[in-house]
Each structure stands twice: as structure tokens, then as C-alpha cells.
Design a protein around this motif. Sequence first.
Motif, PDB file in Angstrom:
ATOM      1  N   LEU A 163      29.833  10.265 -21.347  1.00 21.18           N
ATOM      2  CA  LEU A 163      31.118  11.208 -20.462  1.00 21.18           C
ATOM      3  C   LEU A 163      30.816  10.845 -19.075  1.00 21.18           C
ATOM      4  O   LEU A 163      32.504  10.535 -18.038  1.00 21.18           O
ATOM      5  N   GLY A 164      30.150  11.106 -17.997  1.00 24.00           N
ATOM      6  CA  GLY A 164      29.816  11.339 -16.780  1.00 24.00           C
ATOM      7  C   GLY A 164      29.250  12.497 -17.016  1.00 24.00           C
ATOM      8  O   GLY A 164      27.951  13.018 -17.600  1.00 24.00           O
ATOM      9  N   ILE A 165      28.698  11.986 -15.057  1.00 22.00           N
ATOM     10  CA  ILE A 165      26.548  12.733 -14.920  1.00 22.00           C
ATOM     11  C   ILE A 165      27.542  13.329 -13.474  1.00 22.00           C
ATOM     12  O   ILE A 165      28.331  12.926 -12.071  1.00 22.00           O
ATOM     13  N   LYS A 166      27.621  14.965 -13.293  1.00 21.79           N
ATOM     14  CA  LYS A 166      27.832  15.782 -12.358  1.00 21.79           C
ATOM     15  C   LYS A 166      26.761  16.202 -11.679  1.00 21.79           C
ATOM     16  O   LYS A 166      26.122  17.469 -12.592  1.00 21.79           O
ATOM     17  N   GLY A 167      25.710  15.857 -10.869  1.00 25.20           N
ATOM     18  CA  GLY A 167      23.954  15.518 -10.638  1.00 25.20           C
ATOM     19  C   GLY A 167      23.297  16.286 -11.067  1.00 25.20           C
ATOM     20  O   GLY A 167      23.121  15.281 -11.823  1.00 25.20           O
ATOM     21  N   GLU A 168      23.048  16.998 -12.404  1.00 24.08           N
ATOM     22  CA  GLU A 168      21.667  16.752 -12.750  1.00 24.08           C
ATOM     23  C   GLU A 168      22.259  17.756 -14.141  1.00 24.08           C
ATOM     24  O   GLU A 168      22.043  17.762 -14.883  1.00 24.08           O
ATOM     25  N   LYS A 169      24.144  17.884 -14.270  1.00 23.97           N
ATOM     26  CA  LYS A 169      24.244  18.074 -15.955  1.00 23.97           C
ATOM     27  C   LYS A 169      24.943  16.310 -16.277  1.00 23.97           C
ATOM     28  O   LYS A 169      25.636  16.086 -15.537  1.00 23.97           O
TER      29      LYS A 169
END
Length: 65
Positions: A33-39
Motif C-alpha cells: 500500500l505504501g513505502i515509507k523509509g524503511e517500512k
Amino acid sequence: MDILKSALEFHRPVTIIYMDKDKKITRRNIQVLGIKGEKVEAFCYLRRQKRYFKRENILAAQYLH
């Protein structure tokens, strides 16, 4: 191209091999659903809810067939 970014862009589910916080290796089918930095934010089909996965703990990923 990173398979997780590609899966997000093309809305394709993937299977990941993941090491959880207890160091257990699990296989999960997810929809990114999304990529935020390392998560990685994803819908986990096993848990049937939105989950967050640390990129460093994703050992392998491939498109779901």
C-alpha cells in the motif's frame, strides 16, 4: 527496479519471506500500500489487516502467481 516498489506501482500482490520480531521466518502474501523509509505498509492476506513490515526483515520477495 525493487520488486516492492514495482508491486506498489502496478498493484500486484507479492509473497515475502519475512523474519518477525521473534526471529521466526514466515511467508506472507501481501498487497503493498505504501513505502515509507524503511517500512512497507501492506495489506496482509494472512492476518486480513493492514500491517507494517521492516524492509531489512524482508528476506525475499516475488510476485504472487
